[in-house]
Enzyme design. Structure first.
Site, PDB file in Angstrom:
ATOM      1  CG  ASN A   8     -50.879-131.490 -25.336  1.00  0.00           C
ATOM      2  OD1 ASN A   8     -50.048-131.235 -24.422  1.00  0.00           O
ATOM      3  ND2 ASN A   8     -51.820-132.401 -25.219  1.00  0.00           N
ATOM      4  CE  LYS A  10     -50.194-135.573 -26.099  1.00  0.00           C
ATOM      5  NZ  LYS A  10     -50.632-136.774 -26.694  1.00  0.00           N
ATOM      6  CG  HIS A  94     -55.143-134.481 -23.438  1.00  0.00           C
ATOM      7  ND1 HIS A  94     -54.830-135.620 -23.493  1.00  0.00           N
ATOM      8  CD2 HIS A  94     -54.884-134.031 -24.695  1.00  0.00           C
ATOM      9  CE1 HIS A  94     -54.172-135.826 -24.584  1.00  0.00           C
ATOM     10  NE2 HIS A  94     -54.463-134.920 -24.936  1.00  0.00           N
ATOM     11  CD  GLU A  96     -52.085-137.865 -23.466  1.00  0.00           C
ATOM     12  OE1 GLU A  96     -51.264-137.099 -23.183  1.00  0.00           O
ATOM     13  OE2 GLU A  96     -51.923-138.365 -24.710  1.00  0.00           O
ATOM     14  CD  GLU A 166     -56.707-134.023 -28.655  1.00  0.00           C
ATOM     15  OE1 GLU A 166     -55.764-133.266 -29.363  1.00  0.00           O
ATOM     16  OE2 GLU A 166     -56.491-134.089 -27.458  1.00  0.00           O
ATOM     17  N   GLY A 172     -51.615-140.041 -30.616  1.00  0.00           N
ATOM     18  CA  GLY A 172     -50.131-140.595 -30.442  1.00  0.00           C
ATOM     19  C   GLY A 172     -50.068-142.183 -31.293  1.00  0.00           C
ATOM     20  CB  SER A 212     -51.942-138.917 -35.444  1.00  0.00           C
ATOM     21  OG  SER A 212     -51.818-139.842 -34.494  1.00  0.00           O
TER      22      SER A 212
HETATM   23  P1  PGA Z   1     -50.856-136.407 -31.071  1.00  0.00           P
HETATM   24  O1  PGA Z   1     -51.412-136.014 -29.782  1.00  0.00           O
HETATM   25  O2  PGA Z   1     -50.870-135.207 -32.042  1.00  0.00           O
HETATM   26  O3  PGA Z   1     -49.531-136.864 -30.655  1.00  0.00           O
HETATM   27  O4  PGA Z   1     -51.587-137.626 -31.394  1.00  0.00           O
HETATM   28  C1  PGA Z   1     -52.403-135.090 -29.710  1.00  0.00           C
HETATM   29  C2  PGA Z   1     -53.034-134.833 -28.381  1.00  0.00           C
HETATM   30  O5  PGA Z   1     -53.236-135.612 -27.407  1.00  0.00           O
HETATM   31  O6  PGA Z   1     -53.356-133.491 -28.025  1.00  0.00           O
END
Ligand code: PGA
Length: 253
Positions: A8, A10, A94, A96, A166, A172, A212
């Protein structure tokens, strides 16, 4: 089932940066036989590369689509438009999107329906907040997200759905759910799918873990019986860490 190594990106990667990454990934894959399914969630501007990378076994996913089919929705991109690029997947729900853009369970459900009607495979994200886990409420929260997001989705449509668990506190932050925490939630999601649909649907639906995931923790997480791969943010932005995750998945295959 084969593991899925889904990236991803982003809101990262300009067009030239994305092209360079995809070309380097194609070079890395050339001559190798890969069991795992490789999917990269990319900003819309990169979806035009979908056809060109498919022959190397790389599938591009949009990171969102509109809940509307077409028309006067400035700035939005429809599921049909995503599908017309040759992309077959779309990440929906997601955290976010939920947090910064107000995507509610209802809107996510509309987007999932829109995606399915346009032959896209949704990667449907669920996950609890830190507070909810601290209150011991994580399974209730995720169950509700599942029920609402999948409202009206038929058993046959479930063949197209990939779930991504998630936990918001692990995205993150560098903090990962332990393999046991991931396994526990994945088993709970599968159980819920079994009661919403059938045992067959529960067993066949891929459930990815995200939050992560990095080369140094992927083996333990991907190795859990109910974990079918990862949705990877930060570590999918660098070719060496993404290819290392592919290597780890292949080792487990
Ligand atoms: P990350 O993000 O691996 O940077 O924690 C995962 C995601 O939001 O899909």
């Amino acid at each position: 089932m084969d593991l899925i190594v889904a990236g991803n990106w982003k809101m990262n990667m300009t067009l030239p940066e994305g092209r360079e990454f995809l070309n380097d990934l194609k070079d890395y894959l050339s001559g190798k036989t890969i069991q795992s399914q490789l999917i990269l969630g990319v900003p819309f501007i990169h979806l035009g590369e979908s056809q060109g990378v498919k022959e190397s076994g790389i599938y591009l996913a949009a990171q969102n689509c509109s809940q509307y089919s077409s028309g006067a929705y400035t700035g939005e991109v429809s599921a049909a438009q995503v599908e017309s690029t040759g992309s077959e997947y779309v990440i929906l729900g997601h955290s976010e999107r939920r947090q910064y853009f107000g995507d509610s369970d209802h809107v996510i459900n509309q987007k999932i329906r829109e995606a399915l009607s346009n032959n896209l495979r949704p990667i449907f994200c669920v996950g609890e907040l830190l507070q909810e886990r601290q209150n011991g409420n994580q399974e209730n929260v995720v169950n509700l997200q599942l029920e609402n997001g999948l409202n009206g989705i038929s058993e046959s449509e479930m063949e197209k759905i990939i779930i991504a668990y998630e936990p918001v506190w692990a995205i993150g932050t560098g903090e990962t759910a332990s393999p046991e925490q991931a396994e526990e939630m994945h088993a709970s999601i599968r159980k819920r799918l079994g009661s919403l649909y059938t045992e067959d649907v529960a067993q066949k639906t891929p459930i990815l873990y995200g939050g992560s995931v990095k080369p140094d923790n992927a083996k333990d997480i991907f190795g859990q019986p109910n974990v079918n791969g990862g949705l990877i943010g930060g570590a999918s932005l660098k070719l060496d860490s993404y290819t290392e995750l592919i290597r780890i998945a292949e080792e487990l295959a």
